[in-house]
Design a protein around this motif. Structure first.
Motif, PDB file in Angstrom:
ATOM      1  N   GLY A  34      71.371   2.180 143.473  1.00 53.14           N
ATOM      2  CA  GLY A  34      72.689   2.035 144.080  1.00 53.14           C
ATOM      3  C   GLY A  34      73.636   1.201 143.258  1.00 53.14           C
ATOM      4  O   GLY A  34      74.853   1.326 143.390  1.00 53.14           O
ATOM      5  N   ASP A  35      73.124   0.342 142.410  1.00 58.35           N
ATOM      6  CA  ASP A  35      73.943  -0.459 141.498  1.00 58.35           C
ATOM      7  C   ASP A  35      73.988   0.218 140.139  1.00 58.35           C
ATOM      8  O   ASP A  35      72.980   0.727 139.646  1.00 58.35           O
ATOM      9  CB  ASP A  35      73.377  -1.874 141.358  1.00 58.35           C
ATOM     10  CG  ASP A  35      73.392  -2.632 142.674  1.00 58.35           C
ATOM     11  OD1 ASP A  35      74.269  -2.332 143.500  1.00 58.35           O
ATOM     12  OD2 ASP A  35      72.505  -3.483 142.885  1.00 58.35           O
ATOM     13  N   THR A  36      75.150   0.234 139.552  1.00 63.03           N
ATOM     14  CA  THR A  36      75.319   0.851 138.235  1.00 63.03           C
ATOM     15  C   THR A  36      75.604  -0.213 137.196  1.00 63.03           C
ATOM     16  O   THR A  36      76.184  -1.271 137.489  1.00 63.03           O
ATOM     17  CB  THR A  36      76.476   1.872 138.247  1.00 63.03           C
ATOM     18  OG1 THR A  36      77.672   1.219 138.673  1.00 63.03           O
ATOM     19  CG2 THR A  36      76.157   3.019 139.204  1.00 63.03           C
ATOM     20  N   SER A  37      75.191   0.083 135.981  1.00 63.84           N
ATOM     21  CA  SER A  37      75.423  -0.852 134.876  1.00 63.84           C
ATOM     22  C   SER A  37      75.580  -0.064 133.586  1.00 63.84           C
ATOM     23  O   SER A  37      75.088   1.068 133.462  1.00 63.84           O
ATOM     24  CB  SER A  37      74.254  -1.829 134.745  1.00 63.84           C
ATOM     25  OG  SER A  37      73.045  -1.150 134.433  1.00 63.84           O
ATOM     26  N   LEU A  38      76.273  -0.649 132.632  1.00 62.40           N
ATOM     27  CA  LEU A  38      76.460  -0.055 131.319  1.00 62.40           C
ATOM     28  C   LEU A  38      75.428  -0.619 130.359  1.00 62.40           C
ATOM     29  O   LEU A  38      75.261  -1.841 130.244  1.00 62.40           O
ATOM     30  CB  LEU A  38      77.862  -0.332 130.793  1.00 62.40           C
ATOM     31  CG  LEU A  38      79.007   0.521 131.363  1.00 62.40           C
ATOM     32  CD1 LEU A  38      80.338   0.049 130.800  1.00 62.40           C
ATOM     33  CD2 LEU A  38      78.796   1.986 131.059  1.00 62.40           C
ATOM     34  N   THR A  39      74.736   0.278 129.678  1.00 60.09           N
ATOM     35  CA  THR A  39      73.725  -0.128 128.710  1.00 60.09           C
ATOM     36  C   THR A  39      74.189   0.261 127.313  1.00 60.09           C
ATOM     37  O   THR A  39      74.588   1.412 127.084  1.00 60.09           O
ATOM     38  CB  THR A  39      72.375   0.545 129.014  1.00 60.09           C
ATOM     39  OG1 THR A  39      71.978   0.211 130.344  1.00 60.09           O
ATOM     40  CG2 THR A  39      71.302   0.092 128.034  1.00 60.09           C
ATOM     41  N   LEU A  40      74.150  -0.690 126.403  1.00 62.83           N
ATOM     42  CA  LEU A  40      74.556  -0.422 125.023  1.00 62.83           C
ATOM     43  C   LEU A  40      73.423   0.279 124.286  1.00 62.83           C
ATOM     44  O   LEU A  40      72.254  -0.088 124.406  1.00 62.83           O
ATOM     45  CB  LEU A  40      74.915  -1.726 124.320  1.00 62.83           C
ATOM     46  CG  LEU A  40      75.404  -1.605 122.862  1.00 62.83           C
ATOM     47  CD1 LEU A  40      76.698  -0.823 122.796  1.00 62.83           C
ATOM     48  CD2 LEU A  40      75.570  -2.991 122.235  1.00 62.83           C
ATOM     49  N   ARG A  41      73.786   1.317 123.515  1.00 66.07           N
ATOM     50  CA  ARG A  41      72.804   2.048 122.713  1.00 66.07           C
ATOM     51  C   ARG A  41      73.195   1.945 121.241  1.00 66.07           C
ATOM     52  O   ARG A  41      73.754   2.874 120.655  1.00 66.07           O
ATOM     53  CB  ARG A  41      72.736   3.510 123.152  1.00 66.07           C
ATOM     54  CG  ARG A  41      72.333   3.678 124.610  1.00 66.07           C
ATOM     55  CD  ARG A  41      72.080   5.123 124.955  1.00 66.07           C
ATOM     56  NE  ARG A  41      73.301   5.901 124.933  1.00 66.07           N
ATOM     57  CZ  ARG A  41      73.353   7.207 125.262  1.00 66.07           C
ATOM     58  NH1 ARG A  41      72.261   7.826 125.626  1.00 66.07           N
ATOM     59  NH2 ARG A  41      74.506   7.855 125.228  1.00 66.07           N
ATOM     60  N   PRO A  42      72.919   0.784 120.599  1.00 70.01           N
ATOM     61  CA  PRO A  42      73.396   0.565 119.223  1.00 70.01           C
ATOM     62  C   PRO A  42      72.735   1.481 118.205  1.00 70.01           C
ATOM     63  O   PRO A  42      73.379   1.930 117.253  1.00 70.01           O
ATOM     64  CB  PRO A  42      73.076  -0.901 118.965  1.00 70.01           C
ATOM     65  CG  PRO A  42      71.948  -1.209 119.906  1.00 70.01           C
ATOM     66  CD  PRO A  42      72.176  -0.376 121.115  1.00 70.01           C
ATOM     67  N   TYR A  43      71.431   1.763 118.368  1.00 68.67           N
ATOM     68  CA  TYR A  43      70.735   2.576 117.364  1.00 68.67           C
ATOM     69  C   TYR A  43      71.228   4.023 117.379  1.00 68.67           C
ATOM     70  O   TYR A  43      71.380   4.650 116.323  1.00 68.67           O
ATOM     71  CB  TYR A  43      69.225   2.515 117.611  1.00 68.67           C
ATOM     72  CG  TYR A  43      68.659   1.121 117.469  1.00 68.67           C
ATOM     73  CD1 TYR A  43      68.561   0.516 116.216  1.00 68.67           C
ATOM     74  CD2 TYR A  43      68.246   0.402 118.581  1.00 68.67           C
ATOM     75  CE1 TYR A  43      68.054  -0.770 116.068  1.00 68.67           C
ATOM     76  CE2 TYR A  43      67.737  -0.877 118.460  1.00 68.67           C
ATOM     77  CZ  TYR A  43      67.644  -1.465 117.201  1.00 68.67           C
ATOM     78  OH  TYR A  43      67.155  -2.732 117.072  1.00 68.67           O
ATOM     79  N   LEU A  44      71.469   4.538 118.572  1.00 69.72           N
ATOM     80  CA  LEU A  44      71.989   5.890 118.667  1.00 69.72           C
ATOM     81  C   LEU A  44      73.400   5.965 118.090  1.00 69.72           C
ATOM     82  O   LEU A  44      73.755   6.925 117.384  1.00 69.72           O
ATOM     83  CB  LEU A  44      71.992   6.345 120.126  1.00 69.72           C
ATOM     84  CG  LEU A  44      72.456   7.772 120.383  1.00 69.72           C
ATOM     85  CD1 LEU A  44      71.564   8.767 119.661  1.00 69.72           C
ATOM     86  CD2 LEU A  44      72.478   8.069 121.884  1.00 69.72           C
ATOM     87  N   LEU A  45      74.219   4.953 118.360  1.00 70.56           N
ATOM     88  CA  LEU A  45      75.567   4.904 117.811  1.00 70.56           C
ATOM     89  C   LEU A  45      75.528   4.830 116.291  1.00 70.56           C
ATOM     90  O   LEU A  45      76.284   5.529 115.594  1.00 70.56           O
ATOM     91  CB  LEU A  45      76.313   3.709 118.396  1.00 70.56           C
ATOM     92  CG  LEU A  45      77.752   3.500 117.914  1.00 70.56           C
ATOM     93  CD1 LEU A  45      78.625   4.683 118.329  1.00 70.56           C
ATOM     94  CD2 LEU A  45      78.317   2.201 118.480  1.00 70.56           C
ATOM     95  N   LEU A  46      74.619   4.001 115.769  1.00 70.96           N
ATOM     96  CA  LEU A  46      74.492   3.880 114.323  1.00 70.96           C
ATOM     97  C   LEU A  46      74.040   5.190 113.690  1.00 70.96           C
ATOM     98  O   LEU A  46      74.557   5.596 112.639  1.00 70.96           O
ATOM     99  CB  LEU A  46      73.498   2.767 113.989  1.00 70.96           C
ATOM    100  CG  LEU A  46      73.220   2.528 112.495  1.00 70.96           C
ATOM    101  CD1 LEU A  46      74.499   2.090 111.787  1.00 70.96           C
ATOM    102  CD2 LEU A  46      72.118   1.488 112.316  1.00 70.96           C
TER     103      LEU A  46
END
Length: 428
Positions: free
Chosen positions: A39-51
């Motif tokens: 029910g709670d949402t959060s943003l997760t950073l995906r640095p390796y995929l971005l790189l």
């Protein structure tokens, strides 16, 4: 040496700028992922995929700047696809037809494979229909999905309001789509190239919006359900029916859902084979030669006395008819139609099949349909990255074979010099 260093420096600078732009664009799309935690949402950073995405863009742009594409084209010219003679092509076609007929009775055949083969044959039929307009007549059509939708909704409406079944509605669906093709052809008779593409694109969107907003007739975004599926000469594929015998009861077989799937597969296989015979026959008729003349040079076509109005309208009508028949089968297979099935992306895929296979090539359409249907399925286990890899594969194929997998326009009719004329020429 200095020139090579300058070229490499410019390519490096260009690739770096492109990578920075890719970083800015990919940061909100690839760099973050929205996750649900009860029910709670959060943003997760995906640095390796971005790189990885930025590095891939950087290397790709660097290779293009260093003209690696010309190297790939040179390799493609060295790796030529085998060319079969007419007798070899006939034998290969016969083997392929026999294998297609025996597919449902093979021990390894499953529902997934039959569904995939049915989808493949639908796109083959659509590709052959669009090939008449684009490949043979040279008229760029970006709204071909409108005829596909016309055939599907013709069956849905006829079954809903008049109680007609699949077999009764099939010729009506083809006629309705052909009529729609003529209505499209009249306004675009004097248009060429990009202008023709824009008008046909708008035509496809108009049809989709009509289906979406004419709620009283088409059901709007909810679509139309309960579309009848084709029966086997009056025998249904139900476990048991109060109206009469079913397919399994008539033949004394144990009921299996695979029976209906196999019957649908055989129907689209028969329709595709009829389409192949029909289009090949058209190529050798005067109307087919008129399409080829129009494709090569419209001015010369007019100069020799051909009526380009009739030539264009016939191409639109016959291509649309095949699209309508395929749409009628699609509606019967799904049992449900809605506007979401007939978006511009479908037109783009069908046009990609024609272009990727080679303009005007019948067998090229088959190979391209196998590629475009098979590649996403092969990459299904890659989840969200499969369409990215699909796009990369498409780019590589088009660089390798820029004129299509089976490029080359063979004339339908070749002139032969009589022996008497040849003898006179030799004597002279």
């Amino acid at each position: 040496m200095q020139a090579k260093k300058s070229i490499f420096r410019e390519a490096w600078r260009d690739a770096t700028v492109t990578a920075v732009i890719a970083l800015i664009l990919a940061l909100p799309l690839v760099g973050f992922r929205l996750q649900d935690h009860g029910g709670d949402t959060s943003l997760t950073l995906r640095p390796y995929l971005l790189l990885a995405a930025v590095v891939a863009v950087f290397l790709g742009r660097l290779l293009i700047s260093l003209r690696a594409g010309s190297v790939l084209v040179s390799v493609g010219r060295m790796i030529q696809l085998p060319r079969l003679s007419s007798s070899q092509s006939t034998v290969a076609l016969g083997i392929a037809i026999v294998a297609a007929i025996l597919l449902p009775v093979m021990p390894f055949a499953s529902r997934y494979q039959l569904d995939l083969a049915t989808t493949f044959l639908i796109y083959v039929m659509l590709g052959w229909g669009l090939n008449i307009v684009v490949g043979m007549a040279g008229l760029l059509d970006l709204g071909y999905v409108a005829f596909y939708a016309a055939g599907a909704y013709t069956l849905a409406l006829l079954s809903t309001y008049f109680g007609l079944g699949f077999w009764e509605a099939l010729p009506i669906a083809g006629l309705a789509a052909a009529t729609l093709g003529v209505l499209l052809g009249f306004p675009v008779l004097r248009l060429r190239g990009d202008y023709l593409a824009i008008v046909t694109l708008g035509f496809g969107e108009i049809i989709r919006l009509i289906l979406l907003n004419w709620t009283e007739v088409t059901g709007g975004p909810n679509g139309i359900s309960g579309v009848p599926r084709p029966s086997f000469f009056g025998l249904s594929f139900l476990p048991a029916s109060a109206e009469g015998q079913t397919f399994s009861q008539f033949f004394g077989l144990a009921f299996s859902p695979l029976q209906r799937v196999a019957w649908l597969y055989y129907i689209i296989l028969a329709l595709a084979l009829l389409t192949l015979v029909f289009t090949n026959r058209l190529r050798r008729l005067p109307i087919g030669r008129s399409w080829e003349a129009l494709r090569e040079d419209e001015v010369a076509c007019q100069a020799v006395g051909l009526n380009t109005t009739i030539v264009k309208l016939s191409a639109f009508a016959l291509g649309a008819m095949l699209g309508g028949i395929a749409g009628c089968f699609f509606a019967a297979r799904q049992g449900f139609v809605s506007p979401e099935s007939f978006t511009f992306s479908e037109s783009a895929v069908i046009l990609a099949i024609v272009v990727l296979g080679g303009m005007g090539s019948q067998m090229g359409v088959v190979i391209a349909a196998a590629v475009l249907v098979g590649l996403p399925e092969l990459g299904r286990h890659l989840a969200e990255y499969r369409m990215l890899l699909f796009g990369v594969a498409m780019v590589v194929i088009m660089i390798w074979r820029p004129r299509g997998l089976l490029a080359g326009r063979r004339p339908s009719v070749t002139a032969s010099i009589p022996s008497s004329v040849g003898a006179v020429g030799e004597a002279a």
